[in-house]
Design an enzyme around this catalytic site. Structure first.
Site, PDB file in Angstrom:
ATOM      1  CG  PHE A 261      -1.882  -1.170   1.242  1.00 34.31           C
ATOM      2  CD1 PHE A 261      -3.123  -1.061   0.633  1.00 34.31           C
ATOM      3  CD2 PHE A 261      -1.527  -2.382   1.821  1.00 34.31           C
ATOM      4  CE1 PHE A 261      -4.004  -2.137   0.621  1.00 34.31           C
ATOM      5  CE2 PHE A 261      -2.401  -3.459   1.821  1.00 34.31           C
ATOM      6  CZ  PHE A 261      -3.640  -3.340   1.217  1.00 34.31           C
TER       7      PHE A 261
ATOM      8  CB  ILE B 122       1.153   0.226   5.514  1.00 33.64           C
ATOM      9  CG1 ILE B 122      -0.257  -0.352   5.445  1.00 33.64           C
ATOM     10  CG2 ILE B 122       1.133   1.741   5.542  1.00 33.64           C
ATOM     11  CD1 ILE B 122      -1.107   0.002   6.655  1.00 33.64           C
ATOM     12  CB  CYS B 123       4.836   2.769   1.844  1.00 35.11           C
ATOM     13  SG  CYS B 123       6.203   3.938   1.771  1.00 35.11           S
ATOM     14  CB  ILE B 124       7.436   3.307   7.040  1.00 34.81           C
ATOM     15  CG1 ILE B 124       7.505   4.109   8.347  1.00 34.81           C
ATOM     16  CG2 ILE B 124       8.735   3.435   6.265  1.00 34.81           C
ATOM     17  CD1 ILE B 124       8.371   3.493   9.405  1.00 34.81           C
TER      18      ILE B 124
ATOM     19  CB  ALA C  23       2.232   5.067   6.859  1.00 36.54           C
TER      20      ALA C  23
END
Lengths: 102, 130, 135, 130, 102, 135
Positions: free
Chosen positions: B39, B77-79, B82
Site C-alpha cells: 500500500f 503499508i509504506c512507512i 504512512a
C-alpha cells in the site's frame, strides 16, 4: 512476449486510453476496467479508434464494471471481448507482463 | 503464478482498492499465490481500523484484514507514505511520541524495499491506482 | 533474489499537482539498492518532472527536482523522454535539466542520462521490461 | 467578502489542500472573512493529528490547526465521509466503540448541513478538489 | 453578472479545460491553477483553443504554480494574465460566482 | 438564513469508479432540507450517474441510483442533462432512468424531472446560479 495493458479511466475524461493505444504493440492485450468501460459502447466517440486497434491487438472489458454502470452486453462494440475477474486473472497469466496506465 | 499487488489509492474515493481486492480473491480462487499487497501513496489509508462505514455499504479496511487472516496474505503499508498521512502502528506511534495509533489487524508497516522485493520475487506485479 | 530484472518506472503526470512524481522518485532511489536494471520513462505530462528551473518554494513544497541529478550516483542512468510529448507541450530538449552520470569505464567522463526517443522507440523499450511500475 | 471553502482531497496526494490553505491565507491577508472550511470526501484526511511528514516537507495537517488557532477559522469535517475513512474525534470514537481517535486540534466533526449553511451564509463558496 | 471558472488539471491529461471553455460565457474569467498551468505555454497543442477563447473571455494563470513547474513568464501565451494568490482572491471578488471544473 | 439561493450541483464523473457521484448525492439530499432552489447538472461522464439498469452488486457496492428517483419527494425536480454529452457517448434519452416528481399543483400528476438541454442552454442555466458545487 506480450504485455497486458490495463486502463481504468474514462477516455472521455483522460488521455490514458489514447496514450496506451499509442504504445500497445501488435499481439498485446488491453483490458478496460473501472470507469474505462464507458469507452466500449458502440457508436460512441471512441468506436473508430478502438475498431482500428482491434486489427492487431486484443481488447477486453471487465464485465462486472459494465454491469455496474448499466451497460448491457449488446451495446459493447463488436470485437471487444467480455471477461470477468477470473478472466482478468487469466489475462495476467497469458501475457508475460502488465502495465497499468494510471 | 505468484503476484505482488500495488495499491496507490485509499478506500472509497477511488475504486482501485475494490478492484485490487476482487482481483486478489479471484487469483486465490484459481490457486495462485499473492506474495504481497503493498500500500503506497493514499493506499496506506486502507489500513485504518477506525473506519465505520454505513451499515449498507462495504467495509474495505476490514475486508483486507480478512484476506490476511484467511489466506495469510502479507499486507504491507509504506512507512514514508504512512507517516505523511497519519497511519501509525503502536511501535511507530511510540517512537514518534504520538498518543494513539490506528492500524488495522493484518497490516504491517515497512519500507519501500518490500515493494521492490515483491517485483523481484513475483511473476507479476499489478498496479491499481487513480 | 539472484535474478536481475528490468524495472521501468513510467511517469505520466506533472509534478506538484499530485504527489506521484515525488513518491515515484522515492521508489526509484530505494530500488537502486536492489541492483536491478532500472530505467525511467517520461511521457505525457511526466516530461514536466525533469524540466529545468522548477521552484515550488512559494507553494511551500520541497524542490525535489535536484534529486534527478543524483540518480547517476545510484547507477540509474537511463531516463527516456518521449519526443512527441515534449513537442505537444511546446517544449524541446533545451527545456530539460542536464542530467548526467559519470562513466567509470571512460575515465569518469560525464555523460547524459537523458535520451530523447520517439514514441515507437519508447514502445519497444517498454516491451522489453519485466516489471513496469506506474504511479 | 465572506468565504466558505470546500476541500475534497486529502493532504499531499493532490495539491488541493495546499491551494485551499494558500487561498485562505491570501483572503485573510486582504481583510476578508473565512466563514468556514468544510472537509469532504478524502478531504477529511486533512484533520488527522497522527501525521509525521519528513522534516524537510510541509505539515499540512498542522498548518490547518494553526489557521484555526490564529484566525478562528471554523474547520468542519463531514461526519459521514469521516466515518468511511477512519477520522474520529474522542466522542465519536466512544460512540462507535473504537479504542482510539485521531482528530487534530482546531477541527470539529459535523454534518453536511454545515456545508450548505456555508453556501447560504457566505458571499462565495470555493471548491478545491481533484 | 460574471463567473470565475477555475481549472486545476492539465488539458493534456483531462477534459476539464475543454469542457470549461464550452461553458464559459463572454465576459467570464477562467483561472488556471495547479497542473492546469502547463496548458498556457506558447506553441503547445492548446494555444489555438486558448487564443480563440481570449477573444471574449479573460484567461488568467496562477504564477506560483507556473514558477513551481519551471515555466518562465515569457513562455506564457500572449494575452493570458499572470496573477498571484492575492490576485486569485481579487478575481473571486470581481466575479459574482465561482465554478471549479474538477 | 432567510435568503433563497440557487444551488447547482454539477456532476461530471461516472459513478462507482470514484465516490464523487455517491457523496454528491448525499449532499443534495441534505441540501433539500434547507429550502433553497436546487438543481443538478449532468454533463460529460456525469450522464452515466442516471443511466438505467445500474447494478454494482458484483462489485460489492451499494446501488444508489434508485435514490435519484426519490429526489422528487425532496422537492428536487430539476435534473438537467446535456444532450451533446449523451451523443458523444453513444447514448440517448432512452438510456436514462425515468425520474419523475408529483406536481401538487396539477392533481399530483407525475412529471419528468429530467430535462435534456443543449450545451448552450446548460451554460445559460449555470450562469444564473448563486452557488455551483462540483465534486
Amino acid at each position: 512476449m506480450s504485455m497486458l495493458h490495463i486502463v481504468n479511466k474514462s477516455p472521455f475524461e483522460r488521455n490514458a486510453l489514447e496514450s496506451c493505444l499509442g504504445y500497445a504493440l501488435a499481439g498485446d492485450s488491453i483490458l478496460l476496467i473501472e470507469d474505462a468501460v464507458v469507452g466500449v459502447v458502440a457508436g460512441n466517440r471512441f468506436a473508430g479508434l478502438l475498431t482500428a486497434a482491434l486489427a492487431d491487438r486484443h481488447i477486453c472489458v471487465l464485465r462486472e464494471d459494465l454491469v455496474a454502470r448499466g451497460i448491457p452486453d449488446e451495446r459493447v462494440l463488436e470485437g471487444i471481448r467480455l471477461v470477468d475477474y477470473a478472466g482478468f486473472v487469466e489475462l495476467t497469466v497469458e501475457n508475460d507482463r502488465t502495465q497499468s496506465w494510471l | 503464478m505468484k503476484y505482488t499487488i500495488l495499491v496507490n489509492e485509499g478506500p472509497y474515493q477511488h475504486q482501485s482498492a475494490d478492484t485490487a481486492l476482487q482481483f486478489a480473491r479471484a487469483a486465490l480462487a484459481q490457486g495462485h499465490e499473492i506474495f504481497r499487497v503493498f500500500f503506497y501513496h493514499d493506499g496506506v489509508n486502507n489500513g485504518t481500523r477506525l473506519a465505520v462505514p454505513p451499515k449498507d455499504d462495504r467495509m474495505l479496511q476490514k475486508e483486507w484484514s480478512e484476506l490476511a487472516a484467511q489466506h495469510g496474505v502479507d499486507l504491507v503499508i509504506c512507512i514514508a507514505a504512512a507517516q505523511r498521512r497519519g497511519l501509525m502502528d503502536a511501535d511507530e506511534a511510540r517512537r514518534q511520541g504520538l498518543d494513539a495509533d490506528n492500524i488495522a489487524p493484518g497490516f504491517r508497516i515497512s519500507g519501500l524495499g518490500q515493494l521492490i522485493e515483491g517485483g523481484i520475487e513475483s511473476d507479476r506485479l499489478l498496479v491499481f491506482g487513480d | 533474489m539472484s535474478q536481475t530484472k528490468q524495472f521501468m518506472y513510467v511517469n505520466r503526470k506533472a509534478p506538484y499537482g499530485t504527489v506521484y512524481a515525488l513518491e515515484s522518485l522515492e521508489v526509484v532511489l530505494i530500488a537502486a539498492a536492489f541492483e536491478q536494471d532500472v530505467s525511467l520513462a517520461f511521457i505525457d505530462d511526466g516530461v514536466y518532472q525533469i524540466v529545468r528551473g522548477q521552484s515550488p518554494k512559494a507553494l511551500g513544497m520541497k524542490n525535489f527536482s535536484a534529486t534527478y541529478n543524483a540518480l547517476g550516483d545510484y547507477d540509474v542512468r537511463k531516463l527516456y523522454v518521449e519526443r512527441e510529448s515534449l513537442e505537444a507541450r511546446g517544449l524541446s530538449a533545451d527545456d530539460l535539466m542536464p542530467i548526467v552520470y559519470e562513466d567509470e569505464d571512460d575515465d569518469y567522463a560525464e555523460k547524459p542520462s537523458v535520451q530523447l526517443v520517439s514514441r515507437a522507440e519508447m514502445a519497444a523499450i517498454m516491451a522489453g521490461q519485466d516489471v513496469v511500475l506506474s504511479f
